[in-house]
Design a protein around this motif. Structure first.
Motif, PDB file in Angstrom:
ATOM      1  N   GLY A 164       0.659  -1.151  -0.139  1.00 23.35           N
ATOM      2  CA  GLY A 164       0.036   0.008  -0.144  1.00 23.35           C
ATOM      3  C   GLY A 164       0.836   1.383  -0.019  1.00 23.35           C
ATOM      4  N   GLN A 165       2.212   1.146  -0.184  1.00 27.04           N
ATOM      5  CA  GLN A 165       3.143   2.479  -0.454  1.00 27.04           C
ATOM      6  C   GLN A 165       3.124   2.823  -1.752  1.00 27.04           C
ATOM      7  N   PRO A 166       3.310   4.123  -2.103  1.00 23.89           N
ATOM      8  CA  PRO A 166       3.190   4.681  -3.423  1.00 23.89           C
ATOM      9  C   PRO A 166       4.595   4.391  -3.896  1.00 23.89           C
ATOM     10  N   LEU A 167       4.372   3.870  -5.150  1.00 29.48           N
ATOM     11  CA  LEU A 167       5.466   3.097  -5.946  1.00 29.48           C
ATOM     12  C   LEU A 167       6.414   4.554  -6.836  1.00 29.48           C
ATOM     13  N   ALA A 168       7.434   4.432  -7.140  1.00 23.90           N
ATOM     14  CA  ALA A 168       8.213   5.102  -7.659  1.00 23.90           C
ATOM     15  C   ALA A 168       7.765   5.121  -9.201  1.00 23.90           C
ATOM     16  N   LEU A 169       7.495   6.319 -10.007  1.00 23.35           N
ATOM     17  CA  LEU A 169       6.962   6.285 -11.196  1.00 23.35           C
ATOM     18  C   LEU A 169       8.040   6.659 -12.549  1.00 23.35           C
ATOM     19  N   ASP A 170       8.048   5.994 -13.304  1.00 22.10           N
ATOM     20  CA  ASP A 170       8.899   6.467 -14.491  1.00 22.10           C
ATOM     21  C   ASP A 170       7.953   7.882 -15.065  1.00 22.10           C
ATOM     22  N   ARG A 171       8.928   8.498 -15.838  1.00 23.69           N
ATOM     23  CA  ARG A 171       7.999   9.906 -16.272  1.00 23.69           C
ATOM     24  C   ARG A 171       6.791   9.491 -17.165  1.00 23.69           C
ATOM     25  N   ALA A 172       6.654   8.456 -17.872  1.00 27.41           N
ATOM     26  CA  ALA A 172       5.471   8.130 -18.671  1.00 27.41           C
ATOM     27  C   ALA A 172       4.489   7.852 -17.413  1.00 27.41           C
ATOM     28  N   GLY A 173       4.489   7.074 -16.627  1.00 24.19           N
ATOM     29  CA  GLY A 173       3.708   6.674 -15.579  1.00 24.19           C
ATOM     30  C   GLY A 173       3.133   8.089 -14.558  1.00 24.19           C
ATOM     31  N   PHE A 174       4.297   8.894 -14.346  1.00 27.73           N
ATOM     32  CA  PHE A 174       3.815  10.092 -13.904  1.00 27.73           C
ATOM     33  C   PHE A 174       3.026  11.032 -14.585  1.00 27.73           C
ATOM     34  N   ASP A 175       3.413  11.323 -15.925  1.00 32.67           N
ATOM     35  CA  ASP A 175       2.732  11.989 -16.920  1.00 32.67           C
ATOM     36  C   ASP A 175       1.048  11.343 -16.948  1.00 32.67           C
ATOM     37  N   ALA A 176       0.872  10.101 -17.015  1.00 29.92           N
ATOM     38  CA  ALA A 176      -0.442   9.473 -17.125  1.00 29.92           C
ATOM     39  C   ALA A 176      -1.273   9.979 -15.842  1.00 29.92           C
ATOM     40  N   LEU A 177      -0.391   9.852 -14.810  1.00 29.57           N
ATOM     41  CA  LEU A 177      -1.214  10.199 -13.508  1.00 29.57           C
ATOM     42  C   LEU A 177      -1.816  11.593 -13.523  1.00 29.57           C
ATOM     43  N   VAL A 178      -1.046  12.448 -13.936  1.00 27.24           N
ATOM     44  CA  VAL A 178      -1.462  13.771 -14.180  1.00 27.24           C
ATOM     45  C   VAL A 178      -2.566  13.861 -14.893  1.00 27.24           C
ATOM     46  N   THR A 179      -2.378  13.336 -16.448  1.00 27.59           N
ATOM     47  CA  THR A 179      -3.357  13.660 -17.408  1.00 27.59           C
ATOM     48  C   THR A 179      -4.598  12.848 -17.040  1.00 27.59           C
ATOM     49  N   ALA A 180      -4.573  11.891 -15.960  1.00 19.10           N
ATOM     50  CA  ALA A 180      -6.113  11.279 -15.538  1.00 19.10           C
ATOM     51  C   ALA A 180      -6.795  12.337 -14.764  1.00 19.10           C
ATOM     52  N   ILE A 181      -6.206  13.244 -14.285  1.00 22.17           N
ATOM     53  CA  ILE A 181      -6.694  14.103 -13.362  1.00 22.17           C
ATOM     54  C   ILE A 181      -7.207  15.227 -14.320  1.00 22.17           C
ATOM     55  N   SER A 182      -6.237  15.700 -15.207  1.00 24.69           N
ATOM     56  CA  SER A 182      -6.591  17.102 -15.853  1.00 24.69           C
ATOM     57  C   SER A 182      -5.589  17.127 -16.904  1.00 24.69           C
ATOM     58  N   SER A 183      -6.264  17.434 -18.303  1.00 23.62           N
ATOM     59  CA  SER A 183      -5.208  17.664 -19.395  1.00 23.62           C
ATOM     60  C   SER A 183      -4.822  19.094 -19.708  1.00 23.62           C
ATOM     61  N   ASP A 184      -5.506  19.881 -18.667  1.00 32.82           N
ATOM     62  CA  ASP A 184      -5.112  21.419 -18.859  1.00 32.82           C
ATOM     63  C   ASP A 184      -3.705  21.924 -18.267  1.00 32.82           C
ATOM     64  N   VAL A 185      -3.016  20.963 -17.458  1.00 31.19           N
ATOM     65  CA  VAL A 185      -1.929  21.177 -16.926  1.00 31.19           C
ATOM     66  C   VAL A 185      -0.806  20.308 -17.155  1.00 31.19           C
ATOM     67  N   ARG A 186       0.412  20.826 -17.753  1.00 29.20           N
ATOM     68  CA  ARG A 186       1.352  20.115 -18.155  1.00 29.20           C
ATOM     69  C   ARG A 186       2.013  19.214 -17.012  1.00 29.20           C
ATOM     70  N   PRO A 187       2.364  17.983 -17.169  1.00 26.43           N
ATOM     71  CA  PRO A 187       2.829  17.104 -16.362  1.00 26.43           C
ATOM     72  C   PRO A 187       4.226  17.689 -15.690  1.00 26.43           C
ATOM     73  N   ARG A 188       4.909  18.138 -16.671  1.00 21.96           N
ATOM     74  CA  ARG A 188       6.167  18.664 -16.276  1.00 21.96           C
ATOM     75  C   ARG A 188       6.075  19.801 -15.028  1.00 21.96           C
ATOM     76  N   ALA A 189       5.180  20.689 -15.308  1.00 19.78           N
ATOM     77  CA  ALA A 189       4.676  22.003 -14.360  1.00 19.78           C
ATOM     78  C   ALA A 189       4.222  21.430 -12.993  1.00 19.78           C
ATOM     79  N   VAL A 190       3.683  20.333 -13.041  1.00 15.16           N
ATOM     80  CA  VAL A 190       3.134  19.718 -11.748  1.00 15.16           C
ATOM     81  C   VAL A 190       4.494  19.092 -10.990  1.00 15.16           C
TER      82      VAL A 190
END
Length: 267
Positions: free
Chosen positions: A110-136
């Motif tokens: 139940g601990q948060p995984l380390a995400l590769d950039r593709a996984g992190f970008d997918a996490l951000v865009t799943a919430i909103s496509s209006d903000v660049r994952p890099r900015a987050v």
């Protein structure tokens, strides 16, 4: 017996003393605070008139708040600095919440995984496509809540508590104390029955206080996971099944721990 206004005033002054200390430590003395407080009383007066179904005229606002009519016209001022702080924080908070609760981003414990950039970008865009994952990612890194390394992007904090960024920490202080006070106020007025409880223990040694702090932090981590998981589930459910007009409510759940020398009046 003291009057209700005297009782309420005494309670509010008692609660306010730590905030007065905070203001003084950061260069805000009484005159500046008193001038700024007019805005708070004006806004509260408008809300009280709205709640009572009365007209919000300048005279009515001035009479209820005790603030001179010439100050009422300043009621519509916006705190642009506060708005500028809230925007990036809100997106970062949503990303953190999903990362900490969605099984897709958790390991078997139940601990948060380390995400590769593709996984992190997918996490951000799943919430909103209006903000660049890099900015987050830059925002989470700036707040010392995440870092990018050879193993990908990983979280550094168990919850949304910025370790850097004074404006963000101050904004969270305001939000948390506001909602705690709002819950307590609604309860004493009989307008709500919100959870608002605390455990008190006195005549303790410094070691015992330290142990209690450790136990309290552990209890909070478990409560955080349970409530945040349900909050994320309700958010996802309502986004799919409720109209925007129905999605107008917010909720906050928190905990705190404080200790002081019992020879001093705690404040």
């Amino acid at each position: 017996m003291p009057s209700r206004p005297a009782i309420v005033l005494a309670a509010v002054l008692r609660a306010f003393k730590p905030l007065a200390r905070l203001l003084l430590r950061h260069g805000v003395a009484y005159p500046a605070f008193a001038a700024a407080l007019k805005q708070v009383f004006l806004e509260a007066a408008v809300e009280e008139l709205q709640r009572a179904g009365k007209k919000q005229t300048d005279s009515a606002i001035s009479l209820l708040s005790g603030v001179h009519r010439r100050d009422v016209r300043n009621l519509g001022r916006l705190d642009s600095e506060r708005i500028a702080v809230e925007a990036p924080m809100n997106m970062a908070s949503q990303v953190m919440s999903r990362w900490l609760t969605d099984p897709t981003y958790l390991d078997d414990d139940g601990q948060p995984l380390a995400l590769d950039r593709a996984g992190f970008d997918a996490l951000v865009t799943a919430i909103s496509s209006d903000v660049r994952p890099r900015a987050v990612l830059d925002e989470l890194t700036r707040l010392a809540m995440a870092e990018e390394g050879d193993d990908g992007v990983r979280l550094l904090a168990p919850g949304f508590v910025p370790r850097q960024g004074f404006p963000e920490m101050a904004a969270l202080l305001g939000d948390n104390i506001h909602d705690h006070a709002a819950a307590a106020g609604a309860n004493i007025e009989g307008e709500g029955n919100y959870l608002e409880q605390a455990i008190f223990a006195g005549e303790l040694s410094a070691d015992s206080v330290k142990q209690l702090h450790t136990v309290s932090a552990k209890a909070w981590r478990q409560a955080f996971k349970t409530v945040m998981r349900e909050a994320q589930a309700r958010f996802d459910h309502d986004r799919q099944n409720a109209s925007p007009a129905e999605r107008i409510h917010r909720a906050r759940f928190g905990a705190y721990f404080y200790a002081c020398d019992d020879h001093e009046r705690p404040s």
